[in-house]
Design an enzyme around this catalytic site. Structure first.
Site, PDB file in Angstrom:
ATOM      1  N   SER A 247     -30.965   1.941-111.618  1.00 15.02           N
ATOM      2  CA  SER A 247     -30.827   0.764-112.642  1.00 15.02           C
ATOM      3  C   SER A 247     -31.826  -0.059-112.654  1.00 15.02           C
ATOM      4  CB  SER A 247     -29.501   0.007-112.164  1.00 15.02           C
ATOM      5  OG  SER A 247     -29.227  -1.062-113.334  1.00 15.02           O
ATOM      6  N   ASP A 344     -23.220   6.326-119.232  1.00 14.47           N
ATOM      7  CA  ASP A 344     -23.748   5.420-118.956  1.00 14.47           C
ATOM      8  C   ASP A 344     -23.459   4.162-119.793  1.00 14.47           C
ATOM      9  OD1 ASP A 344     -25.388   3.165-117.830  1.00 14.47           O
ATOM     10  OD2 ASP A 344     -26.568   4.476-116.727  1.00 14.47           O
ATOM     11  N   HIS A 377     -22.822   4.780-115.091  1.00 13.12           N
ATOM     12  CA  HIS A 377     -24.004   4.228-114.317  1.00 13.12           C
ATOM     13  C   HIS A 377     -23.584   4.086-112.878  1.00 13.12           C
ATOM     14  CE1 HIS A 377     -27.377   1.295-114.842  1.00 13.12           C
ATOM     15  NE2 HIS A 377     -26.764   0.598-113.920  1.00 13.12           N
TER      16      HIS A 377
END
Length: 420
Positions: A247, A344, A377
């Site tokens: 991230s 995601d 994610h």
């Protein structure tokens, strides 16, 4: 009792549905992420709980009422959805391996036999995914790499017997540049690589809104400079350092790989070598200025997050592009292994695709790209069917990168040290 059963199964079915097809759109993205992330990576555990709950209810109450039948039908739907999620997760290893073979060639593992030998048993990790420990690995905590208090500290992970001249992996945590710390992310990969004989470092860095770009990146480079000077004391080889992160950490890892030895980002230590020999960004942010034109990216660019990170006085688009990996592509970029999930909810997979395509046009080194079907994610935060197989694939890439660097000796062993 029956009403509670129906409610539990309805929630379970909704979670399974969101895991298979996450809720679209910015207003629901955070909810879709949290529920989808936990459901997809804990699907075997949730399937076992669902089956046990349904079996117990059927044994006690049967199917006498409509509510009983509805609840059992929802349980069946949830179980089917979770089974599909598990099947998708099991395919991640093949997806990652296919990406490696496509870019590095079918014989890429011939360079080093260590590639074929993961360091930790898989079943133990799956049984209790939140117990991330390895008796063979020692952790040295809170080493200061520069001024800045607790935000300028790093942890070292090394094999208990203290390897000698071993490759180094620098892990950068995510959290939207505003939260997070070195204790929370990257543990499965670091424990895996440390058990193989690598030396791993997990780093903190200053957070926004107090910190303004590029303070985050400068701090990471200070940590890299510290490793170049001191990592040999912990068995590491300062001539081979790879970088990874997820991230915001993936963004910072990419920026480290693409801004090597840029004096503007190394105030006071301009002459220190801040190059890295490999880069593995997970579900990273690559476009700060909206140059890709992706709707979700444009929404992020114009959200309140960017002024928090870049500062209220940041000018668009110049200051935004200064923080964007897409604006720093270079021919001498290190080998990259970019990893992103198709589900995601926070960072669109299309952003990773464009970054990879453009980096491949410029870089003289391999750019591997694994697009993982159904992955949310943060899928790698704890061990799961998907994350373990991807961790092993990343291990193979890192071993390949090390062995492909002729001046990076293979990992060895020296005198033992006391376990932390």
């Amino acid at each position: 009792m029956t009403r509670g059963f129906v409610l539990r199964q309805a929630v379970g079915a909704a979670l399974a549905a969101n895991a298979l097809r996450p809720l679209p759109g910015a207003p629901t993205s955070v909810v879709a992420f949290f529920s989808g992330w936990l459901t997809t990576e804990l699907a075997p555990h949730l399937l076992a709980v669902t089956a046990a709950d349904a079996a117990q209810h059927a044994a006690r109450h049967g199917t006498r009422t409509r509510s009983d039948r509805v609840g059992l039908a929802l349980a069946a739907a949830s179980a089917a959805g979770l089974a599909a999620v598990i099947a998708t997760g099991r395919g991640a290893g093949a997806e990652a391996e296919s990406a490696l073979v496509e870019t590095l060639g079918e014989n890429y593992t011939d360079r080093d036999t260590a590639i074929d030998h993961p360091g930790r048993p898989v079943w133990r990790q799956l049984l209790n995914p939140f117990w991330m420990r390895n008796k063979a690995v020692t952790r040295v905590r809170n080493l200061a790499y520069g001024p800045g208090g607790r935000r300028a500290r790093l942890d070292i992970y090394h094999r208990q017997d203290l390897p000698s001249k071993s490759p180094v992996l620098l892990q950068i945590h995510g959290g939207g540049w505003v939260i997070g710390n070195k204790d929370q992310q990257g543990l499965p990969l670091m424990l895996e690589m440390a058990s193989r004989g690598w030396v791993c470092a997990a780093v903190n860095y200053p957070l926004s809104p107090k910190a303004k770009w590029p303070e985050h990146l400068i701090a990471i480079k200070q940590a890299l400079a510290w490793l170049r000077e001191h990592v040999a004391e912990y068995g590491g080889n300062p001539d081979f350092i790879a970088v990874t992160g997820g991230s915001a950490g993936g963004h910072l890892a990419a920026m480290v790989g693409l801004t090597a030895n840029d004096g503007r980002l190394q105030p006071g230590f301009e002459d220190v070598d801040t190059s890295v020999q490999a880069c593995v960004p997970y579900y990273g942010v690559y476009d700060f200025a909206g140059d890709t034109g992706i709707k979700a990216v444009l929404q992020r660019v114009h959200s309140g997050l960017m002024p928090m990170v870049l500062g209220k006085n940041a000018t668009f688009p110049d200051d935004y592009r200064a923080a964007s990996p897409l604006a720093h592509l270079r021919a001498d970029a290190p080998p990259f292994f970019v990893i992103h999930g198709t589900s995601d909810s926070l960072i669109p997979v299309a952003e990773a695709r464009i970054f990879v395509d453009e980096l491949r046009q410029v870089s003289g080194n391999p750019v591997v790209y694994a697009e993982l079907k159904g992955a949310q994610h943060a899928f790698d935060v704890f061990p799961s069917i998907r994350s373990i197989s991807v961790t092993q694939a990343v291990g193979r890439f890192l071993e390949w990168s090390r062995s492909a660097t002729t001046d990076a000796p293979a990992a060895g062993t020296a005198a033992g040290t006391e376990s932390a």
